[in-house]
Enzyme design. Structure first.
Site, PDB file in Angstrom:
ATOM      1  N   GLU A 286      -2.111 -86.733   9.309  1.00 37.11           N
ATOM      2  CA  GLU A 286      -2.792 -87.263  10.399  1.00 37.11           C
ATOM      3  C   GLU A 286      -1.577 -87.000  11.433  1.00 37.11           C
ATOM      4  OE1 GLU A 286      -5.715 -88.204  10.772  1.00 37.11           O
ATOM      5  OE2 GLU A 286      -5.751 -87.486   8.412  1.00 37.11           O
ATOM      6  N   CYS A 320      -0.583 -93.003  18.709  1.00 33.31           N
ATOM      7  CA  CYS A 320      -1.201 -91.748  18.704  1.00 33.31           C
ATOM      8  C   CYS A 320      -2.626 -92.022  19.470  1.00 33.31           C
ATOM      9  CB  CYS A 320      -1.653 -91.297  17.255  1.00 33.31           C
ATOM     10  SG  CYS A 320      -2.223 -92.526  16.315  1.00 33.31           S
TER      11      CYS A 320
HETATM   12  P1  NAP Z   1       7.716 -86.945  13.210  1.00 33.32           P
HETATM   13  O1  NAP Z   1       8.946 -86.600  13.885  1.00 33.32           O
HETATM   14  O2  NAP Z   1       6.698 -85.856  12.851  1.00 33.32           O
HETATM   15  O3  NAP Z   1       8.088 -87.651  11.847  1.00 33.32           O
HETATM   16  C1  NAP Z   1       7.336 -88.131  10.961  1.00 33.32           C
HETATM   17  C2  NAP Z   1       7.704 -88.267   9.622  1.00 33.32           C
HETATM   18  O4  NAP Z   1       7.952 -86.943   9.075  1.00 33.32           O
HETATM   19  C3  NAP Z   1       9.191 -88.953   9.607  1.00 33.32           C
HETATM   20  O5  NAP Z   1       9.293 -89.632   8.450  1.00 33.32           O
HETATM   21  C4  NAP Z   1       9.965 -87.487   9.734  1.00 33.32           C
HETATM   22  O6  NAP Z   1      11.350 -88.180   9.211  1.00 33.32           O
HETATM   23  C5  NAP Z   1       9.456 -86.652   8.661  1.00 33.32           C
HETATM   24  N1  NAP Z   1       9.748 -85.359   8.766  1.00 33.32           N
HETATM   25  C6  NAP Z   1      10.324 -84.775   9.720  1.00 33.32           C
HETATM   26  N2  NAP Z   1      10.590 -83.393   9.372  1.00 33.32           N
HETATM   27  C7  NAP Z   1      10.071 -83.351   8.053  1.00 33.32           C
HETATM   28  C8  NAP Z   1      10.017 -81.992   7.325  1.00 33.32           C
HETATM   29  N3  NAP Z   1      10.182 -80.882   7.662  1.00 33.32           N
HETATM   30  N4  NAP Z   1       9.377 -82.291   6.269  1.00 33.32           N
HETATM   31  C9  NAP Z   1       8.782 -83.640   5.773  1.00 33.32           C
HETATM   32  N5  NAP Z   1       8.690 -84.819   6.584  1.00 33.32           N
HETATM   33  C10 NAP Z   1       9.694 -84.270   7.788  1.00 33.32           C
HETATM   34  O7  NAP Z   1       6.680 -88.126  13.765  1.00 33.32           O
HETATM   35  P2  NAP Z   1       7.377 -89.270  14.735  1.00 33.32           P
HETATM   36  O8  NAP Z   1       8.008 -89.084  15.902  1.00 33.32           O
HETATM   37  O9  NAP Z   1       7.766 -90.272  13.289  1.00 33.32           O
HETATM   38  O10 NAP Z   1       5.672 -89.983  14.840  1.00 33.32           O
HETATM   39  C11 NAP Z   1       5.152 -89.720  16.024  1.00 33.32           C
HETATM   40  C12 NAP Z   1       3.884 -89.123  15.812  1.00 33.32           C
HETATM   41  O11 NAP Z   1       3.064 -89.476  15.022  1.00 33.32           O
HETATM   42  C13 NAP Z   1       3.296 -89.044  17.135  1.00 33.32           C
HETATM   43  O12 NAP Z   1       2.773 -87.377  17.350  1.00 33.32           O
HETATM   44  C14 NAP Z   1       1.968 -89.346  16.808  1.00 33.32           C
HETATM   45  O13 NAP Z   1       0.807 -88.954  17.650  1.00 33.32           O
HETATM   46  C15 NAP Z   1       1.806 -89.293  15.387  1.00 33.32           C
HETATM   47  N6  NAP Z   1       1.049 -90.460  14.866  1.00 33.32           N
HETATM   48  C16 NAP Z   1      -0.114 -90.363  14.537  1.00 33.32           C
HETATM   49  C17 NAP Z   1      -1.091 -91.034  13.962  1.00 33.32           C
HETATM   50  C18 NAP Z   1      -2.496 -90.975  13.268  1.00 33.32           C
HETATM   51  O14 NAP Z   1      -3.133 -91.570  12.695  1.00 33.32           O
HETATM   52  N7  NAP Z   1      -2.950 -89.482  13.927  1.00 33.32           N
HETATM   53  C19 NAP Z   1      -0.642 -92.378  13.566  1.00 33.32           C
HETATM   54  C20 NAP Z   1       0.414 -92.495  14.153  1.00 33.32           C
HETATM   55  C21 NAP Z   1       1.417 -91.568  14.809  1.00 33.32           C
HETATM   56  P3  NAP Z   1      12.483 -88.172  10.107  1.00 33.32           P
HETATM   57  O15 NAP Z   1      12.199 -89.603  10.733  1.00 33.32           O
HETATM   58  O16 NAP Z   1      13.842 -88.150   9.158  1.00 33.32           O
HETATM   59  O17 NAP Z   1      12.668 -87.012  10.975  1.00 33.32           O
END
Ligand code: NAP
Length: 515
Positions: A286, A320
């Site tokens: 997601e 999001c």
């Molecule tokens: P993110 O930077 O993509 O990080 C999400 C998670 O992925 C974190 O735990 C991050 O760890 C981890 N991660 C990073 N690189 C990775 C890799 N190579 N392999 C596996 N995991 C990895 O996103 P965010 O900034 O935390 O969250 C904001 C985003 O989430 C926005 O784009 C928002 O729209 C989206 N979101 C979507 C929904 C939905 O339901 N569609 C709901 C909420 C949020 P680290 O923290 O250590 O980097």
């Protein structure tokens, strides 16, 4: 199990003096617990690591919320081994057994609601009125998925041939790697992991580095609720360091991810590569959004303006589902914009622990830099209508609520900014507005303000978003009421909090016996 029917957890009214006193006490309690260290939890082991993650208050970055261990591939390997071993027993427990643990966790969260709100306020910079909704959502996930598992535990009916019995039921899949974002640090983490566990899978839980402390508290709650050791490992660590390992490892059966588009696509690609495992990994991803509110020429303009502001700036636009575009029919453009600007300028930004604050900071320094960069891009691409200010990041990652007047193809109208920045766009007809709304790679939420039945019916089918809302806000989806997930580059549309969610964590099985 004789449970009451599901109903959403109520919120709290912080204008009530007694509730506010309770909240202030919770803040004091959280303050007293700041700065502690949290080890990894893998089976019965509690592991400190050489590296650590230091989580800070985004409203006051000098204040350390806590320090968590930081897993490397070595600990990721241990967690996957433990999850693999524990799966043998856990997958054979009954649905009732697992549901009772989840329901007990919901009970503990309910009793600790104010304290959990306190942690959200301190670690994620949320105002209490947002935090209460997000803690309630965590409780809702536990309550809803428990009931869903009881509904599905014996499978679903199929037809049988004469003289035969056909049974269609579900079995657990295996080890799930659950990777969570920081913006709903308790709710999404709880939702993804509880769905995986109540369906009989074991979990390696990797929280966001920015909110690893709330995740540690969640792991404590699960232990207190009676979750056997090893069913869920708490594995904070940098995604960039051990994320690929977790996703690629052949012991991983599925990945449940919520986060940005780029990370989600990377996970999807890595998980698809065969790595010796005798299965095709499943990925629930997601991802982001570039959500829009369309305002038609006959809409209730006061309500539309109010709901644009609520949807754009709730939690500083870091949802999001946030409205990051307002697409206004040219006949009402000036009127709606004037109202939106007035209400935006009236928002109180400040320390989320203070009463009367509408929005706090953005989550961390990286995000502060990223949003600031988009402000500059937006000013170059169009008109800065209001806002555009930032503070010295050393005193808090504050970006003022901003409105940019831009064209639909501007970078700031196409890319997810994830901050308090609204792009306002003029459309020359309702059809044109809908076309603009659909013209991004994303498709998460979308809204239409209109009194025109024909237009609403067109949007009902043609708006390319997983969650479409008419004449209301476009954020704050409720578990069991507005199942949530997006189209296009917003993800796999797994619809968290809905009736199709749990089956995606299980293998459906058909067994036929001829008599
Ligand atoms: P993110 O930077 O993509 O990080 C999400 C998670 O992925 C974190 O735990 C991050 O760890 C981890 N991660 C990073 N690189 C990775 C890799 N190579 N392999 C596996 N995991 C990895 O996103 P965010 O900034 O935390 O969250 C904001 C985003 O989430 C926005 O784009 C928002 O729209 C989206 N979101 C979507 C929904 C939905 O339901 N569609 C709901 C909420 C949020 P680290 O923290 O250590 O980097």
């Amino acid at each position: 199990m004789g449970l009451l029917p599901y109903k959403n957890e109520p919120y709290l009214d912080f204008t009530d003096e007694e509730v506010r006193r309770g909240l202030d006490d919770a803040f004091k309690q959280v303050e007293g617990d700041l700065g502690k260290s949290y080890p990894l939890r893998i089976g019965e082991s509690r592991i400190d690591t050489d590296g650590e993650i230091v989580s800070v208050n985004p409203s006051k970055p000098s204040q350390v919320i806590g320090r968590t261990a930081s897993a490397t591939e070595r600990e990721a390997d241990m967690a996957l081994s433990t999850a693999t071993k524990t799966f043998e027993g856990w997958s054979r427990t009954t649905a009732e057994y697992r549901a009772r643990i989840m329901l007990r966790a919901a009970g503990i969260m309910r009793r600790r609601k104010l304290e959990l709100i306190g942690w959200e306020v301190y670690e994620s910079g949320k105002v209490p009125s947002e935090a209460v909704a997000h803690v309630a959502e965590a409780i809702d996930f536990l309550e809803y998925y428990s009931r869903e598992m009881l509904r599905l535990k014996d499978g679903v009916p199929v037809y049988s041939l004469p003289g035969e019995e056909s049974r269609y039921f579900y079995q657990p899949m295996g080890v799930g790697v659950v990777i969570a974002p920081w913006n709903f640090p308790l709710a999404i983490l709880t939702g993804m992991s509880s769905a995986a566990m109540v369906t009989g899978n074991t979990v390696v839980l990797k929280p966001s580095e920015s909110t690893s402390v709330i995740a540690a508290i969640y792991a404590d709650i699960m232990a207190e609720a009676g979750l056997p050791e090893g069913v869920m490992s708490y594995l904070p660590g940098y995604g960039s360091e051990m994320g690929d390992y977790l996703v690629s490892d052949p012991r991983t059966r599925f990945v449940s991810f919520t986060g940005s588009m780029n990370t989600g696509l990377r996970i999807n690609e890595l998980a698809a590569k065969p790595n010796g495992q005798p299965w095709i990994k499943k990925v629930l991803a997601e991802m982001g959004g570039k959500d829009a509110m369309v305002v038609d020429d006959d809409a209730d303009l006061d309500s539309a303006a109010r709901d644009i502001v609520l949807s754009a700036y709730g939690y500083g636009g870091q949802k999001c589902s946030a409205a990051s575009r307002a697409i206004l029919h040219e006949k009402v453009y000036d009127t709606v914009l004037e109202k939106v600007v007035e209400q935006t300028n009236n928002l109180n930004q400040g320390q989320p622990t203070e009463p009367g604050i509408d929005l706090g900071p953005v989550i961390n320094h990286d995000q502060f830099e990223k949003v600031s960069g988009y402000l500059e891009t937006g000013k170059g691409e169009g008109e800065l209508i209001t806002g555009g200010d930032t503070t010295d990041p050393e005193s808090g990652y504050f970006v003022s609520p901003t409105i940019l007047g831009v064209n639909p193809r501007a970078t700031v109208a196409q890319e997810e900014i994830f901050g308090p920045v609204l792009s306002v766009i003029k459309a020359n007809s309702f059809e044109n507005a809908l076309e603009i709304a659909n013209d991004t790679p994303y498709g998460l939420t979308g809204g239409v303000y209109s009194r025109n039945r024909e237009h609403l019916e067109i949007a009902r089918h043609e708006y390319q978003a997983g969650n479409v809302y008419f004449n209301r806000t476009i954020t704050g989806s409720l578990v069991g009421v507005q199942p949530f997930g997006g189209f296009g580059m917003s993800g796999t549309d797994s619809k968290a909090g809905g009736p199709d969610y749990l089956p995606q964590h299980m293998l459906p099985r058909t067994v036929v016996e001829r008599f």
